[in-house]
Design a protein around this motif. Structure first.
Motif, PDB file in Angstrom:
ATOM      1  N   ALA A   1      -5.919  14.967  26.396  1.00  0.00           N
ATOM      2  CA  ALA A   1      -6.379  16.668  26.452  1.00  0.00           C
ATOM      3  C   ALA A   1      -5.602  17.320  26.088  1.00  0.00           C
ATOM      4  O   ALA A   1      -4.598  17.570  26.458  1.00  0.00           O
ATOM      5  N   PRO A   2      -6.413  18.404  24.889  1.00  0.00           N
ATOM      6  CA  PRO A   2      -5.151  19.434  24.770  1.00  0.00           C
ATOM      7  C   PRO A   2      -4.329  20.109  25.608  1.00  0.00           C
ATOM      8  O   PRO A   2      -5.566  20.727  26.635  1.00  0.00           O
ATOM      9  N   ALA A   3      -3.043  20.922  25.821  1.00  0.00           N
ATOM     10  CA  ALA A   3      -3.191  22.099  27.181  1.00  0.00           C
ATOM     11  C   ALA A   3      -3.112  22.928  26.379  1.00  0.00           C
ATOM     12  O   ALA A   3      -2.899  24.029  26.893  1.00  0.00           O
ATOM     13  N   ASP A   4      -3.747  23.429  24.674  1.00  0.00           N
ATOM     14  CA  ASP A   4      -4.027  25.018  23.856  1.00  0.00           C
ATOM     15  C   ASP A   4      -4.025  24.687  23.500  1.00  0.00           C
ATOM     16  O   ASP A   4      -4.519  23.341  22.438  1.00  0.00           O
TER      17      ASP A   4
ATOM     18  N   ALA B   1     -13.621  25.977  21.143  1.00  0.00           N
ATOM     19  CA  ALA B   1     -13.355  27.152  20.941  1.00  0.00           C
ATOM     20  C   ALA B   1     -13.501  28.240  22.207  1.00  0.00           C
ATOM     21  O   ALA B   1     -12.982  29.233  22.050  1.00  0.00           O
ATOM     22  N   THR B   2     -13.610  27.543  23.655  1.00  0.00           N
ATOM     23  CA  THR B   2     -12.883  28.244  24.815  1.00  0.00           C
ATOM     24  C   THR B   2     -11.479  27.965  24.628  1.00  0.00           C
ATOM     25  O   THR B   2     -10.702  29.613  25.759  1.00  0.00           O
ATOM     26  N   LEU B   3     -10.424  28.488  23.828  1.00  0.00           N
ATOM     27  CA  LEU B   3      -9.042  28.302  24.342  1.00  0.00           C
ATOM     28  C   LEU B   3      -9.528  28.970  23.098  1.00  0.00           C
ATOM     29  O   LEU B   3      -7.524  29.730  22.610  1.00  0.00           O
ATOM     30  N   ALA B   4     -10.102  29.049  22.383  1.00  0.00           N
ATOM     31  CA  ALA B   4     -10.065  30.570  20.996  1.00  0.00           C
ATOM     32  C   ALA B   4      -8.796  31.401  21.029  1.00  0.00           C
ATOM     33  O   ALA B   4      -9.690  32.795  22.001  1.00  0.00           O
ATOM     34  N   PRO B   5      -7.610  31.772  20.442  1.00  0.00           N
ATOM     35  CA  PRO B   5      -7.049  33.716  20.485  1.00  0.00           C
ATOM     36  C   PRO B   5      -8.093  34.896  20.606  1.00  0.00           C
ATOM     37  O   PRO B   5      -7.469  35.998  20.042  1.00  0.00           O
TER      38      PRO B   5
ATOM     39  N   TRP C   1       3.269  15.857  19.927  1.00  0.00           N
ATOM     40  CA  TRP C   1       1.904  15.657  19.934  1.00  0.00           C
ATOM     41  C   TRP C   1       1.144  15.003  19.264  1.00  0.00           C
ATOM     42  O   TRP C   1       0.135  13.559  19.576  1.00  0.00           O
ATOM     43  N   GLY C   2       1.532  15.266  17.890  1.00  0.00           N
ATOM     44  CA  GLY C   2       1.228  13.830  16.731  1.00  0.00           C
ATOM     45  C   GLY C   2       1.188  13.150  16.931  1.00  0.00           C
ATOM     46  O   GLY C   2       0.376  11.708  16.709  1.00  0.00           O
TER      47      GLY C   2
ATOM     48  N   GLY D   1      -5.047  21.722  20.270  1.00  0.00           N
ATOM     49  CA  GLY D   1      -6.266  21.232  20.351  1.00  0.00           C
ATOM     50  C   GLY D   1      -6.678  21.309  18.413  1.00  0.00           C
ATOM     51  O   GLY D   1      -7.288  20.669  18.035  1.00  0.00           O
ATOM     52  N   LEU D   2      -6.054  21.997  18.055  1.00  0.00           N
ATOM     53  CA  LEU D   2      -5.994  22.074  16.713  1.00  0.00           C
ATOM     54  C   LEU D   2      -5.150  20.742  15.757  1.00  0.00           C
ATOM     55  O   LEU D   2      -5.884  20.124  15.361  1.00  0.00           O
TER      56      LEU D   2
END
Length: 239
Positions: free
Chosen positions: A106-109, A50-54, A177-178, A113-114
């Protein structure tokens, strides 16, 4: 869910005997424990995402989904307690493997993350659904109910597809990534199975319970791979 190699009728006929087997009881507690810690981990991860959400709407939606994951934990805790186990002590052995998976992925963006939540959680949930076919009816119902989607799938697909349409180059990066997520998930699943014999025993079966032979095990992993490919396609990505 694809057809399993055992019918519900076969499993339900064994319900009265299942928990007389201490190994089965221990294996069920292990399964519920790893699912339970997965819910806690999902709650934490969705909060971090959620902290990365646009935008604010996405933050709020992820917050609601995180609350939903934690809300499912109560039934898992209650069932483990009914089986005579302390839920939090039962979850502890699985923390290292689950935490290692998240540390290594750990996602980069925002978009990574999605994809991670949709693909990684989807793979784990498919595996638990496969195992659920070999459980007593009550436990199977609990597991399947816990794995129900709370709206994250449609949200993730819409977000990722929209982003790829706006920037087609993003698709190549997310496809790689997938694939990485798939590999890491399989490594951690093997680690859990190796460290906790009870998890393997659920698939192996017992005197009074059906299990998987090598051919059926191969078909199960084929189904898991096919579902992974389907999820990647839904995101607009190559598997």
């Amino acid at each position: 869910m694809a057809e399993s190699d055992v019918t519900h009728a076969e499993v339900e006929g064994e319900d009265s005997l299942a928990f007389e087997d201490p190994e089965y009881r221990e294996a069920v507690v292990d399964l519920l424990a790893v699912i339970g810690y997965g819910l806690i981990s999902a709650f934490e991860r969705l909060g971090e995402d959620a902290t990365l959400a646009p935008h604010l709407e996405a933050k709020v939606q992820l917050g609601r989904m995180a609350a939903g994951e934690l809300g499912k934990l109560g039934r898992i805790e209650a069932r483990m307690a009914e089986l005579g186990s302390d839920p939090f002590e039962a979850m502890e052995p699985f923390m290292a493997a689950v935490d290692a998976f998240h540390a290594n992925t750990a996602p980069a963006d925002w978009y990574e993350g999605l994809v991670k939540a949709y693909v990684g959680d989807g793979l784990a949930n498919d595996f638990y659904r496969e195992i659920a076919a070999y459980l007593d009816a009550g436990t199977r119902s609990l597991v399947i109910g816990t794995l129900e989607d709370a709206g994250y799938a449609a949200f993730a697909v819409a977000q990722v597809r929209g982003a790829i349409a706006a920037d087609p180059r993003l698709g190549g990066r997310l496809a790689l990534w997938g694939r990485r997520l798939m590999g890491e998930a399989l490594i951690q699943a093997q680690r859990v199975a190796a460290e906790r014999e009870g998890m393997s025993s659920l698939l192996a079966g017992g005197i009074d319970r059906p299990g998987l032979d090598l051919a059926a095990l191969g078909r199960m992993f084929t189904r898991l791979t096919e579902r992974h490919a389907e999820r990647m396609a839904e995101l607009g990505l190559d598997s």
